[in-house]
Design a protein around this motif. Structure first.
Motif, PDB file in Angstrom:
ATOM      1  N   PHE A 182       0.842  -1.170  -0.075  1.00  0.00           N
ATOM      2  CA  PHE A 182      -0.072  -0.103  -0.090  1.00  0.00           C
ATOM      3  C   PHE A 182       0.911   1.240   0.124  1.00  0.00           C
ATOM      4  O   PHE A 182       0.735   2.251  -0.627  1.00  0.00           O
ATOM      5  CB  PHE A 182      -0.930  -0.032   1.237  1.00  0.00           C
ATOM      6  N   LEU A 183       1.899   1.119   0.872  1.00  0.00           N
ATOM      7  CA  LEU A 183       2.844   2.408   0.830  1.00  0.00           C
ATOM      8  C   LEU A 183       3.553   2.719  -0.295  1.00  0.00           C
ATOM      9  O   LEU A 183       3.645   3.568  -0.964  1.00  0.00           O
ATOM     10  CB  LEU A 183       3.776   2.179   2.047  1.00  0.00           C
ATOM     11  N   ALA A 184       3.804   1.489  -1.179  1.00  0.00           N
ATOM     12  CA  ALA A 184       4.519   1.543  -2.516  1.00  0.00           C
ATOM     13  C   ALA A 184       3.423   2.136  -3.236  1.00  0.00           C
ATOM     14  O   ALA A 184       4.026   3.057  -4.164  1.00  0.00           O
ATOM     15  CB  ALA A 184       4.919   0.101  -2.831  1.00  0.00           C
ATOM     16  N   MET A 185       2.326   1.649  -3.194  1.00  0.00           N
ATOM     17  CA  MET A 185       1.321   2.411  -4.479  1.00  0.00           C
ATOM     18  C   MET A 185       1.270   3.871  -4.169  1.00  0.00           C
ATOM     19  O   MET A 185       1.077   4.608  -4.898  1.00  0.00           O
ATOM     20  CB  MET A 185      -0.002   1.790  -4.046  1.00  0.00           C
ATOM     21  N   LEU A 186       1.230   4.211  -2.915  1.00  0.00           N
ATOM     22  CA  LEU A 186       0.994   5.629  -2.516  1.00  0.00           C
ATOM     23  C   LEU A 186       2.179   6.520  -3.187  1.00  0.00           C
ATOM     24  O   LEU A 186       2.368   7.608  -3.772  1.00  0.00           O
ATOM     25  CB  LEU A 186       0.901   6.017  -1.019  1.00  0.00           C
ATOM     26  N   ALA A 187       3.427   5.864  -2.928  1.00  0.00           N
ATOM     27  CA  ALA A 187       4.768   6.539  -3.613  1.00  0.00           C
ATOM     28  C   ALA A 187       4.468   6.746  -5.007  1.00  0.00           C
ATOM     29  O   ALA A 187       4.958   7.785  -5.542  1.00  0.00           O
ATOM     30  CB  ALA A 187       5.946   5.546  -3.238  1.00  0.00           C
ATOM     31  N   MET A 188       4.152   5.669  -5.778  1.00  0.00           N
ATOM     32  CA  MET A 188       3.924   5.688  -7.255  1.00  0.00           C
ATOM     33  C   MET A 188       3.154   6.501  -7.548  1.00  0.00           C
ATOM     34  O   MET A 188       3.441   7.414  -8.610  1.00  0.00           O
ATOM     35  CB  MET A 188       3.935   4.056  -7.631  1.00  0.00           C
ATOM     36  N   ALA A 189       1.942   6.630  -7.100  1.00  0.00           N
ATOM     37  CA  ALA A 189       0.919   7.528  -7.459  1.00  0.00           C
ATOM     38  C   ALA A 189       1.416   9.020  -7.309  1.00  0.00           C
ATOM     39  O   ALA A 189       1.076   9.941  -7.919  1.00  0.00           O
ATOM     40  CB  ALA A 189      -0.439   7.304  -6.510  1.00  0.00           C
ATOM     41  N   ALA A 190       2.031   9.056  -6.063  1.00  0.00           N
ATOM     42  CA  ALA A 190       2.702  10.686  -5.983  1.00  0.00           C
ATOM     43  C   ALA A 190       3.594  10.829  -6.949  1.00  0.00           C
ATOM     44  O   ALA A 190       3.688  12.008  -7.637  1.00  0.00           O
ATOM     45  CB  ALA A 190       3.471  10.758  -4.439  1.00  0.00           C
ATOM     46  N   ARG A 191       4.691  10.023  -7.325  1.00  0.00           N
ATOM     47  CA  ARG A 191       5.397  10.050  -8.389  1.00  0.00           C
ATOM     48  C   ARG A 191       4.975  10.518  -9.701  1.00  0.00           C
ATOM     49  O   ARG A 191       5.313  11.306 -10.555  1.00  0.00           O
ATOM     50  CB  ARG A 191       6.350   9.051  -8.468  1.00  0.00           C
ATOM     51  N   ASN A 192       3.858   9.556  -9.978  1.00  0.00           N
ATOM     52  CA  ASN A 192       2.869  10.071 -11.113  1.00  0.00           C
ATOM     53  C   ASN A 192       2.263  11.249 -11.345  1.00  0.00           C
ATOM     54  O   ASN A 192       2.706  11.907 -12.350  1.00  0.00           O
ATOM     55  CB  ASN A 192       1.978   8.708 -11.422  1.00  0.00           C
ATOM     56  N   ARG A 193       1.916  11.819 -10.067  1.00  0.00           N
ATOM     57  CA  ARG A 193       1.300  12.902  -9.999  1.00  0.00           C
ATOM     58  C   ARG A 193       2.018  14.108 -10.144  1.00  0.00           C
ATOM     59  O   ARG A 193       2.090  15.186 -10.820  1.00  0.00           O
ATOM     60  CB  ARG A 193       0.251  12.978  -8.987  1.00  0.00           C
ATOM     61  N   PHE A 194       3.078  14.122  -9.308  1.00  0.00           N
ATOM     62  CA  PHE A 194       3.926  15.513  -9.107  1.00  0.00           C
ATOM     63  C   PHE A 194       5.289  15.077  -9.936  1.00  0.00           C
ATOM     64  O   PHE A 194       5.981  16.442 -10.099  1.00  0.00           O
ATOM     65  CB  PHE A 194       4.310  15.352  -7.630  1.00  0.00           C
ATOM     66  N   VAL A 195       5.635  14.129 -10.576  1.00  0.00           N
ATOM     67  CA  VAL A 195       6.746  14.035 -11.470  1.00  0.00           C
ATOM     68  C   VAL A 195       6.667  13.594 -12.818  1.00  0.00           C
ATOM     69  O   VAL A 195       6.926  14.491 -14.042  1.00  0.00           O
ATOM     70  CB  VAL A 195       7.937  13.192 -10.863  1.00  0.00           C
ATOM     71  N   LEU A 196       6.017  12.593 -13.296  1.00  0.00           N
ATOM     72  CA  LEU A 196       5.780  12.130 -14.555  1.00  0.00           C
ATOM     73  C   LEU A 196       4.728  12.701 -15.339  1.00  0.00           C
ATOM     74  O   LEU A 196       4.976  13.279 -16.291  1.00  0.00           O
ATOM     75  CB  LEU A 196       5.716  10.424 -14.504  1.00  0.00           C
TER      76      LEU A 196
END
Length: 104
Positions: free
Chosen positions: A39-53
């Motif tokens: 779950f924490l990994a998914m949150l990190a990936m979602a944040a990276r998608n939203r704010f970086v990619l």
């Protein structure tokens, strides 16, 4: 935030404060730990998608550059996040058939 708070409350009622230390020694605790980690990994990936990619893709499109590389990175990240979501569902299913440590 609400999901975290309700998860902690649920764990206290199901497991009990006295059994928290023993979670790493049984299948229920290991599955619960894996679920939280995914779950924490998914949150990190979602944040990276939203704010970086996503902003990188927007910049490439706005500048008129070839957005293929940025789109490929975003697509790969979304697919990885989707795979983590499927794994999370599997962990939740496995947790559902495990007997939690008895709360005292």
């Amino acid at each position: 935030m609400i999901l975290t708070v309700t998860g902690i409350i649920n764990a206290v009622f199901l497991i009990g404060p006295s059994n928290l230390a023993a979670l790493g020694t049984n299948a229920y605790g290991l599955l619960l730990s894996a679920k939280v980690a995914v779950f924490l990994a998914m949150l990190a990936m979602a944040a990276r998608n939203r704010f970086v990619l996503t902003p990188a893709l927007n910049r490439a499109v706005s500048a008129g550059h070839d957005a293929g590389a940025a789109l490929s990175r975003l697509r790969s990240s979304v697919l990885l996040e989707l795979g983590a979501g499927v794994a999370l569902l599997g962990l939740v299913a496995a947790l559902g058939v495990q007997m939690p440590p008895v709360a005292m």
